[in-house]
Design a protein around this motif. Structure first.
Motif, PDB file in Angstrom:
ATOM      1  N   ARG A 132      -2.090  -5.472  10.705  1.00 36.24           N
ATOM      2  CA  ARG A 132      -2.431  -4.279  11.490  1.00 36.24           C
ATOM      3  C   ARG A 132      -2.437  -3.034  10.606  1.00 36.24           C
ATOM      4  N   VAL A 133      -1.544  -2.979   9.625  1.00 38.37           N
ATOM      5  CA  VAL A 133      -1.558  -1.860   8.684  1.00 38.37           C
ATOM      6  C   VAL A 133      -2.869  -1.836   7.909  1.00 38.37           C
ATOM      7  N   GLU A 134      -3.281  -2.992   7.418  1.00 35.23           N
ATOM      8  CA  GLU A 134      -4.520  -3.050   6.643  1.00 35.23           C
ATOM      9  C   GLU A 134      -5.729  -2.677   7.486  1.00 35.23           C
ATOM     10  N   ARG A 135      -5.707  -2.994   8.778  1.00 36.80           N
ATOM     11  CA  ARG A 135      -6.828  -2.652   9.660  1.00 36.80           C
ATOM     12  C   ARG A 135      -6.678  -1.252  10.252  1.00 36.80           C
ATOM     13  N   ARG A 136      -5.644  -0.508   9.801  1.00 37.08           N
ATOM     14  CA  ARG A 136      -5.384   0.868  10.251  1.00 37.08           C
ATOM     15  C   ARG A 136      -5.084   0.923  11.743  1.00 37.08           C
ATOM     16  N   GLN A 137      -4.465  -0.131  12.246  1.00 35.85           N
ATOM     17  CA  GLN A 137      -4.035  -0.163  13.642  1.00 35.85           C
ATOM     18  C   GLN A 137      -2.545   0.157  13.765  1.00 35.85           C
ATOM     19  N   ARG A 138      -1.908   0.385  12.635  1.00 33.75           N
ATOM     20  CA  ARG A 138      -0.467   0.641  12.618  1.00 33.75           C
ATOM     21  C   ARG A 138      -0.167   1.629  11.509  1.00 33.75           C
ATOM     22  N   SER A 139       0.639   2.630  11.800  1.00 33.20           N
ATOM     23  CA  SER A 139       1.065   3.574  10.762  1.00 33.20           C
ATOM     24  C   SER A 139       2.202   2.950   9.976  1.00 33.20           C
ATOM     25  N   PRO A 140       2.033   2.795   8.672  1.00 35.32           N
ATOM     26  CA  PRO A 140       3.058   2.096   7.882  1.00 35.32           C
ATOM     27  C   PRO A 140       4.255   2.991   7.569  1.00 35.32           C
ATOM     28  N   GLU A 141       5.394   2.358   7.346  1.00 31.19           N
ATOM     29  CA  GLU A 141       6.577   3.065   6.872  1.00 31.19           C
ATOM     30  C   GLU A 141       6.483   3.269   5.362  1.00 31.19           C
ATOM     31  N   ARG A 142       7.176   4.267   4.869  1.00 32.04           N
ATOM     32  CA  ARG A 142       7.227   4.442   3.425  1.00 32.04           C
ATOM     33  C   ARG A 142       7.952   3.267   2.771  1.00 32.04           C
ATOM     34  N   LEU A 143       8.894   2.682   3.482  1.00 28.05           N
ATOM     35  CA  LEU A 143       9.581   1.511   2.934  1.00 28.05           C
ATOM     36  C   LEU A 143       8.583   0.438   2.528  1.00 28.05           C
ATOM     37  N   LEU A 144       7.552   0.239   3.355  1.00 21.79           N
ATOM     38  CA  LEU A 144       6.536  -0.746   3.022  1.00 21.79           C
ATOM     39  C   LEU A 144       5.802  -0.337   1.749  1.00 21.79           C
ATOM     40  N   ALA A 145       5.461   0.950   1.639  1.00 20.69           N
ATOM     41  CA  ALA A 145       4.763   1.425   0.444  1.00 20.69           C
ATOM     42  C   ALA A 145       5.597   1.169  -0.809  1.00 20.69           C
ATOM     43  N   GLU A 146       6.901   1.440  -0.735  1.00 26.60           N
ATOM     44  CA  GLU A 146       7.787   1.244  -1.881  1.00 26.60           C
ATOM     45  C   GLU A 146       7.835  -0.233  -2.294  1.00 26.60           C
ATOM     46  N   LEU A 147       8.023  -1.116  -1.296  1.00 28.66           N
ATOM     47  CA  LEU A 147       8.173  -2.531  -1.606  1.00 28.66           C
ATOM     48  C   LEU A 147       6.852  -3.153  -2.055  1.00 28.66           C
ATOM     49  N   ALA A 148       5.761  -2.829  -1.340  1.00 30.25           N
ATOM     50  CA  ALA A 148       4.462  -3.415  -1.692  1.00 30.25           C
ATOM     51  C   ALA A 148       3.995  -2.941  -3.062  1.00 30.25           C
ATOM     52  N   ASP A 149       4.252  -1.678  -3.394  1.00 32.00           N
ATOM     53  CA  ASP A 149       3.855  -1.162  -4.707  1.00 32.00           C
ATOM     54  C   ASP A 149       4.529  -1.964  -5.813  1.00 32.00           C
ATOM     55  N   ASP A 150       5.786  -2.307  -5.613  1.00 34.24           N
ATOM     56  CA  ASP A 150       6.520  -3.074  -6.616  1.00 34.24           C
ATOM     57  C   ASP A 150       6.002  -4.504  -6.688  1.00 34.24           C
ATOM     58  N   VAL A 151       5.810  -5.127  -5.529  1.00 35.47           N
ATOM     59  CA  VAL A 151       5.373  -6.525  -5.479  1.00 35.47           C
ATOM     60  C   VAL A 151       3.984  -6.682  -6.094  1.00 35.47           C
ATOM     61  N   LEU A 152       3.079  -5.728  -5.806  1.00 37.22           N
ATOM     62  CA  LEU A 152       1.693  -5.849  -6.242  1.00 37.22           C
ATOM     63  C   LEU A 152       1.432  -5.201  -7.595  1.00 37.22           C
ATOM     64  N   GLY A 153       2.463  -4.639  -8.199  1.00 37.79           N
ATOM     65  CA  GLY A 153       2.295  -4.037  -9.519  1.00 37.79           C
ATOM     66  C   GLY A 153       1.303  -2.898  -9.524  1.00 37.79           C
ATOM     67  N   ALA A 154       1.368  -2.045  -8.483  1.00 39.81           N
ATOM     68  CA  ALA A 154       0.397  -0.947  -8.360  1.00 39.81           C
ATOM     69  C   ALA A 154       0.806   0.290  -9.147  1.00 39.81           C
ATOM     70  N   ASP A 155       1.964   0.277  -9.785  1.00 38.73           N
ATOM     71  CA  ASP A 155       2.386   1.353 -10.689  1.00 38.73           C
ATOM     72  C   ASP A 155       2.382   2.718 -10.006  1.00 38.73           C
ATOM     73  N   GLY A 156       2.873   2.763  -8.770  1.00 35.70           N
ATOM     74  CA  GLY A 156       2.993   4.031  -8.056  1.00 35.70           C
ATOM     75  C   GLY A 156       1.777   4.410  -7.234  1.00 35.70           C
ATOM     76  N   ARG A 157       0.676   3.682  -7.352  1.00 33.08           N
ATOM     77  CA  ARG A 157      -0.545   4.073  -6.655  1.00 33.08           C
ATOM     78  C   ARG A 157      -0.420   3.920  -5.138  1.00 33.08           C
ATOM     79  N   LEU A 158       0.240   2.853  -4.693  1.00 35.04           N
ATOM     80  CA  LEU A 158       0.401   2.668  -3.251  1.00 35.04           C
ATOM     81  C   LEU A 158       1.330   3.718  -2.656  1.00 35.04           C
ATOM     82  N   ILE A 159       2.358   4.082  -3.400  1.00 36.49           N
ATOM     83  CA  ILE A 159       3.254   5.144  -2.919  1.00 36.49           C
ATOM     84  C   ILE A 159       2.497   6.451  -2.831  1.00 36.49           C
ATOM     85  N   GLN A 160       1.697   6.761  -3.863  1.00 36.15           N
ATOM     86  CA  GLN A 160       0.930   7.997  -3.849  1.00 36.15           C
ATOM     87  C   GLN A 160      -0.121   7.987  -2.737  1.00 36.15           C
TER      88      GLN A 160
END
Length: 427
Positions: A50-78
């Motif tokens: 639902r987050v990916e389809r923009r049907q749900r507003s994500p938490e910052r916690l998700l941004a922090e964890l997903a950025d680390d898991v996916l190796g986005a180097d801060g891009r997902l947090i930004q």
């Protein structure tokens, strides 16, 4: 076109993507399925979809964890910050979706546990080195260092402390303590007091309060000899912390109050660093006052800390630093809801040091545990671990992990058992 934001280069197309699109982009780029991402971030597959389809507003916690898991180097947090603004880490509830039990790959878990044990061994060695430097078995050889070099070494040491690199810092401090012992002129004694202060804080972080008392006592002597306000405030704060850890909360509170009476008359023209040390002292004393159920003194000390933060360098004491203590005071007073409100009042980006930012998340985890929102508590602990693993292995967060394990006897909380093993908490 390439856009550079906070040191991260994005293409024009990426820069206009919403967070959900960015999340899908990085997941597909790394060839990570929704199921694997759900397992790694401890959010349900449906929630992530639902987050990916923009049907749900994500938490910052998700941004922090997903950025680390996916190796986005801060891009997902930004991306999250760009879409939702510099808002607090805590957003709306994830909708009460049950967090499913997930198992980590055995090889990964084994590696993590081995890493945790290796760090414990390293911490034990670090404590021993500091102990022997503070109380040598034999008279140490005379050590000397030019004042500018001594000052630069202390700047590096402070940087390591704020980055939560405690074991490595212990090595440097063990070499600086003999130099501090030979300091005689006021400037050298000021630096010596800072060495002992950092040694005391590091030993507290490494759960070695008996040796921290030795460092604090020597720091008090050096600070008094230097007559430096910052050094005096830091030395008093060390004493307050140690009395607090000895459960002598009344002594810690009263020592803070006496130090405030003494320092306030001299702070008017003081350097910003002295204001920061004073505010840190007041923040620490507020926790002790809260332990005494002295709400009035605790809140008054926090106000003093907030006022001091406005005059202090951000790296020494920021408004975000003080909020982490407000969270702690609210937890001690039994008001988990107020602790979360304080957490919501700032963004983690408002806390400039790694050590305090990790403390923010461990405080959030404790508040959520008291509130019964255990899945959110685990997520906060995982973010804290990502920021500074050493902070999660301290006694406070380990008690939170133990509490979470007791609340879920079968450890259905996603990732909790693996986290407990990494933090050396008995299962």
């Amino acid at each position: 076109m390439t856009l550079v934001t906070r040191g991260v280069a994005w293409t024009g197309q990426q820069a206009t993507m919403a967070f959900g699109e960015q999340l899908r982009h990085w997941r597909e780029r790394r060839k990570v399925s929704l199921s694997v991402l759900a397992q790694a971030t401890h959010y349900s597959k449906g929630y992530l979809s639902r987050v990916e389809r923009r049907q749900r507003s994500p938490e910052r916690l998700l941004a922090e964890l997903a950025d680390d898991v996916l190796g986005a180097d801060g891009r997902l947090i930004q991306s999250w910050v760009s879409e939702f603004g510099p808002q607090p880490m805590l957003g709306a509830s994830a909708g009460g979706e049950a967090t499913k039990r997930r198992t980590f790959l055995k090889s990964a878990s084994t590696a993590l546990v081995a890493g945790g044990l290796a760090e414990l061994d390293r911490n034990t060695d670090a404590v021993a080195r500091l102990r022997d430097a503070l109380v040598p078995n034999a008279p140490a050889e005379s050590a000397g260092m030019a004042l500018p070099q001594f000052s630069r070494a202390m700047t590096r040491a402070r940087r390591d402390f704020t980055a939560a690199r405690y074991a490595g810092l212990a090595d440097d401090l063990a070499e600086l303590i003999p130099i501090a012992r030979t300091a005689t002129e006021p400037a050298g004694q000021t630096l010596a007091a800072q060495v002992y202060h950092l040694a005391a804080r590091t030993l507290i972080k490494l759960s070695a309060p008996p040796y921290a008392w030795v460092a604090a006592h020597q720091g008090e002597q050096a600070a008094t000899a230097s007559a430096d306000l910052r050094a005096i405030a830091e030395a008093r704060r060390d004493m307050v912390s140690l009395f607090h850890r000895a459960a002598d909360y009344g002594k810690a509170r009263d020592l803070t109050a006496r130090a405030a009476d003494m320092l306030q008359t001299q702070l008017a023209g003081a350097a910003p660093q002295a204001w920061g040390a004073y505010g840190a002292l007041m923040s620490t004393g507020a926790i002790a006052a809260a332990r005494m159920e002295d709400r009035h003194s605790a809140l008054a000390m926090l106000e003093e800390a907030t006022n001091a933060a406005a005059k202090a360098p951000a790296l020494v004491l920021s408004a975000g630093h003080v909020v982490t203590y407000r969270i702690g005071v609210s937890i001690v007073l039994g008001d988990a809801g107020m602790a979360i409100e304080h957490a919501r009042s700032i963004s983690p980006d408002d806390i400039p040091t790694v050590e305090r930012r990790a403390s923010y998340y461990t405080g959030v985890a404790e508040a959520y545990t008291l509130w019964g929102k255990t899945d959110r508590a685990v997520r906060a602990l995982l973010v804290a671990e990502k920021i500074a693993p050493a902070e999660v292995r301290r006694s406070g967060p380990r008690r939170v992990i133990e509490d979470l394990l007791h609340r879920d006897l079968h450890s259905n909380l996603s990732g909790l058992r693996a986290l407990a093993r990494r933090a050396s908490v008995a299962l």
